[in-house]
Structure formats: C-alpha cells, structure tokens
Design an enzyme around this catalytic site. Sequence first.
Site: not given
Ligand code: BG6
Length: 512
Positions: A67, A174, A204, A208, A242, A261, A266, A364
């Site tokens: 936007r 996602k 993602h 890795k 995290e 999430d 993952h 987290k």
């Molecule tokens: C994302 C989540 O898919 O992965 C986030 O939505 C998370 O909440 C992130 O922080 C962590 O990714 P990585 O690669 O830093 O482990």
Amino acid sequence: MSPSSTRGVNPLRDALDRRLPRIAGPSGLVIFGVTGDLSRKKLMPAVYDLANRGLLPPGFSLVGFARREWEHEDFAAEVHAAVKEHARTPFREEVWQQLVQGCRFVQGNFDDDEAFETLKSTIAELDKAQGTGGNFAFYLSVPPKFFPRVVQQLKKHGLADQREGSWRRAVIEKPFGHDLTSARELNRIVHEVFPPNEVFRIDHYLGKETVQNILALRFANQMFEPIWNRSYVDHVQITMAEDIGIGGRAGYYDGIGAARDVIQNHLLQLLALTAMEEPGSFDADALVTEKSKVLGAVRLPADLGAHTVRGQYAKGWQGGEQVPGYLEEDGIDPASTTDTFAAVKLEIDNRRWAGVPFYLRTGKRLGRRVTEIAIVFQRAPHSPFDSTATEELGQNALVIRVQPDEGVTVRFGSKVPGTSMEVRDVSMDFAYGESFTESSPEAYERLILDVLLGDANLFPRVEEVELSWKILDPIEEHWEKTGRPAPYPAGTWGPAEADEMLARDGRSWRRP
Ligand code: BG6
C-alpha cells in the site's frame, strides 16, 4: 516438471547434475507484503545473496506490491537498505547494479483491481526488458486472512494463467489455516487458481541445512539406522526454544500462539523427518509419502490434561534486564489466553516406534535460543562396573543441534583416567563450522531458489499440512476448555507443569 522427477534414468548424469550449481532460469519474484519484517529481514537479502552467489539469471526481477506510496526508486532504496543490513554475503556494487535493473514497485491494496492490472503490465514490461520469459512466482508474505483474496485477484486478472512454455507459482507463508477446516478451505481456494505442483507452502525449517542433514545422518550412514527404533530408543525430545518475546508481532501472534505458530509446522516436520522410514529417493513424492505415513500414525495420549501443557510468559529477567510479561506487551489483549509455550507428548503407532514417546516443546522468552532433536537411548541393561566407582550415568543420546551451534553431539559414558574404574558421561561433537569451509545458505535462500527451479522436495504438501492440523486440533480444543495457560517467568524454561509432565513418565527435559 521438477528437475528431480527425471532422476534415476542415467545414474552418472544424475550424479554430475547433483554436483553442478543449480541456477534458476529466466524468472521473477513478486512479493505481496513487501513492507513487512519477513520481507526486509529475510526475503530481500536472500534474493541478493542468491544473485551474489551467481544462482539467479542476469535479468532476474523483483517486484514489490504494497500500500505504501513508493516509486520504483523508493522500493529499490528499501531493498538496498535491507540487503546492506541483513544479507549474508559481502555487498558488491556490480551485483547490486544488475539486480536493481529488475526492481519494480506496484502500489495498491488487495481489493484494488487497478493495482493488479498495473502488476500485469509490469510483468509484461519485465518480460520484454529483462527477459523474464513470463515465469513469475507470487510470494504471499501477508497475514493469512488475506491469502484467499490475493490468489483470487491473481486469477481474476489472468496473472495465474499457466501459458505454454512458462510458469506461474504461488508461495504461501505459514500458518496455512487455523485448523483443519480452514486449511482445507484454503487449499480448495488455492487449488482453484494454481495447479498443485505450482503451489509452494513455506516451512522455513525445511530450508535449514541442519534439518536437511537429518536425512543425510540417518540414510547416508550405516551406523545409526539399526538402533533408530523402539528396541534401543527410550524417547525423543524435540525442543525449539526462543529467548525473544513477540516483539512487534502482536497482531499476528495473539490468538495463534506457540502451538499453531511452531508445533503445527516446524516441530511436526522435525518429528516426521526423525521418525519416517527411508524414502526410495530424495524426490518430493517419495518424501511426502513417507512423512505423511508417519504423521498419519501419530497418536495423541488419551489424557490430554496430563500430557500437554500450555504456558504464557510473565514478567521476568533476561540478559540482566527486566522484560514485560506477554499480557503487558504492546497490542496484546490483557485478558489474552494465547499460549507462548506449548509442550506435548505424542506417540507413533507403528512397528518402529510403538511405545516410544516423542516430547515436543516450544516457547518464547525461554532460557536461551536453541533448537535440537535429542534421541535418548535406553540405559545399558547391565553394568559390570562397581556402582560406587561409577557416577550416575545419563542415558546415551544423539543430539541433532539444529541451531544456533549447528552440529551433532553424541553422549556416552567413558572411563575417567586414573587407577579406579570410574565412568562418567562425555560427549563427542561434530560442528559444521569446524568440519566444513562452505558456508550454509540461509533457509530462505535455498527455498526461494527451489521455487524458481520448481523443486518441491523441501515444501510440505497439502497432505502433511492437513495431517498436522489433525494432530493439533484436539489439543487446541482441549486447551480452550481448560482456562488460562500456566504462567512462567521470562528467562526460565517454561511452567513447572512442563517438568511435571515428564516427571510423571520418570523422565526430565534436557537443559540445552
Ligand atoms: C517462525 C515463527 O516461523 O519461526 C516465529 O512464526 C519464530 O514465531 C521463527 O520466531 C523462528 O525462526 P528461526 O529460524 O529463528 O528459528
């Protein structure tokens, strides 16, 4: 056709193919949500790094759609700043000058028909000026609620039409849906617009290096597979911890929570790669078949109250600083019951794993950032050593260190040097940094390149996404009925209930 689908015809050529750098053909990438964090921190730098490594075609084009009232130059300046700040490879002016030739910006919102027409003419212009050959991937880095709207607009404006000799692909971030029902609905909408082999759902973690190495470790070696089963393994722990809070992502995170999430995608993908049978080849179909079989065999414990935990961080200390609790974060409803920590026990109903618990946890604001898979083995059935001379030994373990200190650790007992027969736990480490000089591409680099090559090996398919929601939905439903998540102080390893969950099984969480 995916490059991997012709493999196996000529083994010598296949072996050579695998050693050649994989370079994308004429193409471009359109990013929706280009002003967001993901785009700035990961996607734009990944595109530059690919270009810098020589893996993109000379006329590669990058189109931003948002936007913001930007001209092409403003967008290019944003890409430049993102690259300078976040790219992994050194900045080279000549690479940048080439990339900037193909940078375009289209201003509009997702309901704006005119903007989609401008996008269409921009693509036509790039085909002429940059030789992109009509091949474009549309990356939906937008909140999930906009996915249907954007794909429908692409269809309406003829942007998703597959023409002879060129391709159009959708890349979807996602979480893919909120539960099984919404994921099915989303799949239906996306598949009305794009054929299944042109839809790339991003997880993602699969990009890795260390995650791909799970398969190499298991199936390129002879020594691990014979003990990779219920006869030797006591249990498996998969942790993604995290130390960060939710930062500026309140709008995305609240109402989604840790389990949706991270566990739905993952962690269940990590479980699938750890537990699946050997695929016939490293080919998307073969991988999906094996991963889906194992996800389909996952069984939830009957007593979800005893074997699942959800938590929410409260105020606490991290890195010497006091940090706010989740409910005090900007943009969070002070009555929110969203989980920022989740732990679950799963079992897998098959011959290899019957009776072996897989404990998954994520959160987290935990003690530190670490992702690992620990295969914890049973104790030796008998010890010939005098127990007074032997320290209490831990169980042997093989730990796949996904991040940040990438590598593999094996833990075992060893004699302590000296005149008595004392045995103590030691570990043997493989560290990527010490064994390889090659640098790992960022996960998004690998995945964007795969999209441009049409290689779907590292992308979850619809079956896997649906099976993962089938696992998570009953847990979420159970949690909805059971009040608030358990609080835990920021900087700790989650609520006491998570420790109690394992203690009930006579086990404890690793403190990585
Ligand atoms: C994302 C989540 O898919 O992965 C986030 O939505 C998370 O909440 C992130 O922080 C962590 O990714 P990585 O690669 O830093 O482990």
